[in-house]
Structures are given as C-alpha cells and as structure tokens.
Design a protein around this motif. Structure first.
Motif, PDB file in Angstrom:
ATOM      1  N   THR A 129      20.954  18.719  37.031  1.00 44.57           N
ATOM      2  CA  THR A 129      19.760  18.760  36.186  1.00 44.57           C
ATOM      3  C   THR A 129      20.140  18.612  34.715  1.00 44.57           C
ATOM      4  OG1 THR A 129      18.722  20.191  37.817  1.00 44.57           O
ATOM      5  CG2 THR A 129      17.764  20.201  35.607  1.00 44.57           C
ATOM      6  N   CYS A 184      16.520  15.188  39.489  1.00 44.60           N
ATOM      7  CA  CYS A 184      16.354  16.644  39.432  1.00 44.60           C
ATOM      8  C   CYS A 184      16.814  17.241  40.748  1.00 44.60           C
ATOM      9  CB  CYS A 184      14.930  17.033  39.102  1.00 44.60           C
ATOM     10  SG  CYS A 184      13.702  15.934  39.728  1.00 44.60           S
ATOM     11  N   SER A 220      11.377  20.401  42.977  1.00 52.08           N
ATOM     12  CA  SER A 220      12.047  19.500  42.033  1.00 52.08           C
ATOM     13  C   SER A 220      11.047  18.936  41.032  1.00 52.08           C
ATOM     14  CB  SER A 220      12.777  18.384  42.778  1.00 52.08           C
ATOM     15  OG  SER A 220      11.867  17.403  43.214  1.00 52.08           O
ATOM     16  N   ILE A 248      11.037  21.241  38.122  1.00 50.70           N
ATOM     17  CA  ILE A 248      12.238  21.037  37.300  1.00 50.70           C
ATOM     18  C   ILE A 248      12.077  19.772  36.462  1.00 50.70           C
ATOM     19  CG2 ILE A 248      14.735  20.586  37.393  1.00 50.70           C
ATOM     20  CD1 ILE A 248      14.018  23.437  38.145  1.00 50.70           C
ATOM     21  N   HIS A 249      11.530  18.732  37.090  1.00 52.62           N
ATOM     22  CA  HIS A 249      11.329  17.462  36.381  1.00 52.62           C
ATOM     23  C   HIS A 249      10.456  17.662  35.143  1.00 52.62           C
ATOM     24  CE1 HIS A 249       9.115  13.584  35.780  1.00 52.62           C
ATOM     25  NE2 HIS A 249      10.356  13.190  35.672  1.00 52.62           N
ATOM     26  N   GLN A 255      12.450  19.120  32.436  1.00 48.09           N
ATOM     27  CA  GLN A 255      13.399  18.139  31.868  1.00 48.09           C
ATOM     28  C   GLN A 255      12.700  17.252  30.849  1.00 48.09           C
ATOM     29  OE1 GLN A 255      14.652  16.532  35.750  1.00 48.09           O
ATOM     30  NE2 GLN A 255      16.749  16.989  35.177  1.00 48.09           N
TER      31      GLN A 255
END
Lengths: 232, 256
Positions: free
Chosen positions: B142, B160, B223, B226-227, B230
C-alpha cells in the motif's frame, strides 16, 4: 557558523525500547534502541554491551545502495559510538544483572532516511534523544519482560557534536550535502559540558593546529544550545 | 495477553482481541511526500505497523546486465529495520522471508507500471518496515503504490492490499500479529483497484474452498477503503511545499 533548523521527535516508535527522529534542515535520521540480554565480552564480564550501527537505507539518497554498510556508514556509527562511550553517557557497569552471567545489551541503530549532510551531528542527537527516552524492560528469572519496565535508562553526561566543512581558510558549520561534497574535508568535534569526547577529521584536506583549537572552542560554545534542544 | 495462546481470539459476540468486528480494518493513516531526496515517498501507519516507502526512478539501471531493452526494470526491496519488532534486535541484511516478499511485491507492480515507456532503466522501490505488528507486506504494498504514484511514474492502476485470515474457525479481515501467530490461516492479497485483478496472492494454514471465496470477497471489499485513503493521501501530498518531514508519531484513524 549557524545551524539549519533542528527538530527532534521523541519516542515515535513503540516496539523499540527507545526511539527518536532528528531533523537538521532536509536531513532526517531515525534512531532506534533495542534492549536485549546478551553474554558479556570475555574481558569485561561485569559490563553491559553497547552496540552502534548506521544504515544508509537506499531510500535515503539516490547514491545509497542496498547491501552491507559501506565505509561512510561505518564511520558515522563509530564516531557517534565514541562520543557516547567516552562521555560515559551510559553506565555499562549498571547493566550487569545480579546473579546471572548475562548482561543488558543496548543496540542503537541509526536509520538515515534523508541525507542532506551532517549525519554525524544528526546521528548523535537522534541517539541521545532516543537513549534519554529508553525504557529498560523488567528482568525476571533470566528473561526480559518487554511489556513491563523497571524504569528509564539512566543517562550521564550528554555529548553533542559540531561538524565543520573546510574551504581553504574558511569553515562552515553544519554543512549540507552539497557543501560536504565540495569541501576539502570535514571536522567533527563532540563535547560534553566539560570535555571533548569524540573527534574525527574526515576527507583529505589538512587542518592547521590553530584551526583545530578554534573549532574546539566553537564546539563547546555551540554545544550548549544543542544540549538544550536535546533536553527539550 | 499477547503471548497467551489459550485466550480466545474471538469472543461469543464476535469481537476480536483488540475490540474489532470480524470485517473491520485496523486504524490506518496514509501520508505521502514525507522524504526530501526520494522521487516519491509514503508513510503508512496501519494499526501498530509503521512502513516507509521511497522510490527512485526511472533511472540508470545498475548493474547494466539487469537492464531490459524493452522495458524499465521494477525492483522492490522489502526490508525490516532491526528495531522494528517487539522481540529481540533483528539481524541486518535480507532474510529468506524478506527476499521472497521483495520478489512478489516487485511482480505485483510489474503489472501496473507502464514500464515499456522507459526501456533500459530501473525503477527502484525501497520499503522499510520501521515497526511491525502483522500484515506488514500488505501495508508495504500500500505504501509502495502511493510512493510510486507520488514519484509521477505512469501506472495503469493503484495497487491496494489487505490480508484476510481465519481465527477461531471464523474468516476475519486484517490479522494482527497475535491473530496471525495463533490463528489458523493467513491470506494476504493485493488488488488492482479498478478491475479487481489479483496482483499478489499468498496463503498459509487451512481454508475450505468456501472460505477462500469468502476471503477474496472480504479482501476486495476492504481494499476499496484502503484505495480511498491512498487517493486522499496523494491529493494532500501534491499540495505540500518546502521541506518535507516524516511524521512518524502520527496516530492512525478509524477506517469507515
């Protein structure tokens, strides 16, 4: 004869027993302290072990490469090590564990994540800030209990260093990477309030005896301010 | 608590040791542009994990015989700092484990980096684990993905990663160190965020066929969260001016 902006972050890590980041301008150095049980050196059975190393991690500068420490990294570690050892910052005798043939070992790792010059001073300040916040784990039945502490590490005199870059008859305090690269050499002087405790002339340039005495005088004077920064 | 294998990893109400739900991520914080020298950089604080990634390139490929005339060489190096674990001081130098992880992480990025644009060069991705608490390879991927994007390296997609595992006969999201050590299975995965392609897949322990399917779905769902973090980190990073610094003391925040 002026430092760039200096900033110290204390205890940014929790798994390490002690840690700190020192920033001087664009230079960033992490110091991590791990405390372990170790067998003492055969010739010093009642003294703890202090081990210092410096890693030029490849993300720290485009010319750092992966692999075992090169001579520059070894030099940084050894100059910082000498300052701490000579100043008797850590009382190695107090690291003997009663009734056991083991002693406490303190491993200090300098992690250079951004190299913009003056790694000596940044490394020593990061190490000192980390040591002053180091928790000593409890020892029970010959084992370390990491989530319990028997108190913080006791710290004696605080060494600080001043590094100068030589250009002919002129000296620059706290050289950045470009200034270090272009200089004939650098001189590092580490001091406690009373004594000089580590020194290193690095690079091919020669110093006059008068030069050395002047740099030592400046280092004692500048040291007062650096020590205030470390003490927070 | 941490060394007690007899303690139940998941209680009757489905709450885990650290108070999380079955499908809840640990608190995560992603910050990009934290180093001055590296072309791109990122700090990921994921629970107690603290991972720093720095990217250089595309640059001259040294040694030369590593270079390809067709594409840029993507070289990732996963490395654990000797002070990263709660246990004893680590040995320096790459272990068998970290060499394997470096390999699979490099391969994940070879899929998304448009390497054909930079023949004969290398893109070097360095990942330092400054503090570890289980799931470091996912946090490392990540962090590396953000650092690569921060460096302006053209990519087809943002990678991710997240792990799923099995503890107390239940499939759960994002194993902590204790859950990994005393649990039944660990299954780290990385996804291309747009089409859900799997770019890294590892597993150990035992899972039934149905459980592997649950794991894939659970990981892909997480994910996406998380993306989003980011993307947010990259946007904030692009606005940064002046001297950069690594805010290593920063506390992670709950992921909704």
């Amino acid at each position: 004869m002026q430092y760039r902006e200096i900033d110290i972050e204390r205890n940014p890590l929790q798994n390490a027993e002690g840690s700190a980041i020192c920033r001087i301008g664009k230079t960033q150095v992490i110091a991590g302290v791990k405390i372990d049980l170790a067998t003492p050196f055969a010739d010093r059975p009642d003294e703890g072990v202090l081990s210092m190393s410096a890693e030029f991690t490849p993300l720290g500068a485009s010319h750092f490469e992966p692999g075992p420490p090169r001579v520059d990294a070894i030099e940084v570690a050894r100059v910082v090590d000498r300052a701490i050892r000579s100043a008797e910052t850590i009382n190695l005798k107090s690291m003997k564990i009663e009734g056991m043939d083991k002693v406490l070992a303190a491993y200090i790792d300098l992690w250079i994540i951004d190299h913009d010059g003056n790694l000596f001073d940044a490394g020593l300040m990061a190490s000192m800030a980390a040591l002053m916040n180091t928790r000593i784990p409890k020892v029970e039945d010959g084992k370390l209990i990491r989530n319990e502490t028997s108190g913080n590490m006791k710290i004696g005199a605080i060494p600080v260093s001043c590094t100068f870059a030589k250009y002919g008859d002129h000296f620059l305090l706290d050289p950045d990477f470009v200034e270090e690269s272009g200089a004939e050499g650098t001189m590092t002087v580490a001091t406690t309030p009373e004594f000089m405790c580590s020194g290193q002339k690095s690079g091919p340039g020669a110093l006059t005896q008068k030069n050395i005495m002047e740099l030592i005088d400046i280092s004692f004077e500048q040291g007062k301010n650096l020590r205030r920064i470390i003490e927070g | 608590m941490s060394n007690d294998p007899t303690k139940k990893l998941i209680d009757d109400k489905g709450i885990r040791l650290d108070g999380r739900q079955i499908d809840q991520l640990r608190d995560v914080k992603i910050i990009s542009r934290v180093l001055n020298n590296a072309d791109g950089s990122c700090l990921v604080v994921w629970g107690k994990n603290k991972i720093l990634a720095g990217v250089y390139g595309p640059r001259e490929c040294i040694p030369r015989h590593d270079a390809s005339p067709y594409r840029s060489k993507v070289r990732c190096r996963y490395n654990m700092a000797p002070f990263c674990s709660l246990e004893e001081h680590g040995r320096s130098g790459p272990s068998r484990r970290s060499q394997e992880l470096s390999k699979v992480i490099s391969e994940a990025f070879e899929n998304v980096i448009i390497a054909e644009s930079f023949p004969k060069t290398a893109i070097d991705v360095f990942i330092d684990v400054l503090q570890s608490d289980g799931g470091t390879r996912c946090a490392a991927l990540t962090a590396a993905a953000v650092a690569i994007a921060d460096a302006g390296i053209p990519c087809k997609d943002l990678v991710c990663a997240v792990a799923v595992g099995k503890i107390g006969d239940t499939v759960v999201l994002d194993l902590s160190k204790d859950e990994d050590n005393f649990g039944q299975s660990d299954n780290p995965m990385a996804f291309a965020s747009r089409n859900g392609d799997v770019l890294l897949y590892q597993m150990d322990g035992l899972l039934t066929r149905e459980e592997t399917e649950t794991a894939l779905k659970m990981a892909q769902e997480a994910s996406k969260k998380i993306h989003a973090l980011q993307v947010e980190a990259l946007k904030e990073g692009f606005e940064k001016k002046g001297i950069k610094f690594l805010p290593l003391s920063i506390k992670p925040e709950q992921v909704q």
